[in-house]
Design a protein around this motif. Sequence first.
Motif, PDB file in Angstrom:
ATOM      1  N   SER A   7       0.835  -1.205   0.000  1.00 60.42           N
ATOM      2  CA  SER A   7       0.000   0.000   0.000  1.00 60.42           C
ATOM      3  C   SER A   7       0.869   1.254   0.000  1.00 60.42           C
ATOM      4  O   SER A   7       1.770   1.397   0.828  1.00 60.42           O
ATOM      5  CB  SER A   7      -0.902   0.015   1.235  1.00 60.42           C
ATOM      6  N   PRO A   8       0.599   2.193  -0.925  1.00 57.95           N
ATOM      7  CA  PRO A   8       1.395   3.425  -0.943  1.00 57.95           C
ATOM      8  C   PRO A   8       1.054   4.357   0.220  1.00 57.95           C
ATOM      9  O   PRO A   8       1.835   5.234   0.561  1.00 57.95           O
ATOM     10  CB  PRO A   8       1.027   4.067  -2.279  1.00 57.95           C
ATOM     11  N   TYR A  65       0.143  10.852 -10.569  1.00 54.86           N
ATOM     12  CA  TYR A  65       0.268   9.538 -11.185  1.00 54.86           C
ATOM     13  C   TYR A  65      -0.992   9.240 -11.987  1.00 54.86           C
ATOM     14  O   TYR A  65      -2.095   9.602 -11.589  1.00 54.86           O
ATOM     15  CB  TYR A  65       0.495   8.464 -10.120  1.00 54.86           C
ATOM     16  N   ILE A  66      -0.823   8.576 -13.117  1.00 50.26           N
ATOM     17  CA  ILE A  66      -1.937   8.299 -14.010  1.00 50.26           C
ATOM     18  C   ILE A  66      -1.823   6.869 -14.525  1.00 50.26           C
ATOM     19  O   ILE A  66      -0.714   6.351 -14.704  1.00 50.26           O
ATOM     20  CB  ILE A  66      -1.965   9.317 -15.168  1.00 50.26           C
TER      21      ILE A  66
END
Length: 111
Positions: A7-8, A65-66
């Motif tokens: 998990s970030p 982020y994408i």
Amino acid sequence: TSLLFSSPHIPFSDSQKKAVLNWAKELGAVNVPSVGMMKKCHSYLHELVGNPTQKMTSCAGDIFYINNITEAIAKDYANPLTRFAMHNYPEDGGEGMSQVFNGQKMLLDLP
């Protein structure tokens, strides 16, 4: 544990991961993997599936982020577990609709 450790939002150090896995063993959990085995499995999956998230920087210097939506949808269609749960066309429920997206599709998307 793999989801928790990757998990970030909750970064775990290696010593914290070892402590959690040791705690699981002490509580009697069976087949508890080692930190090294989890890293090996994570890197294998990363090579197999790839990382869909790309780091982008805006003109103002903001970092975000994408994900590539085309690749994500293609993987969903290729996955037999998720493919059958996907609804592409509206379902006529008779007098009423149980899902909002069915009414929107019937109202706007059908000729």
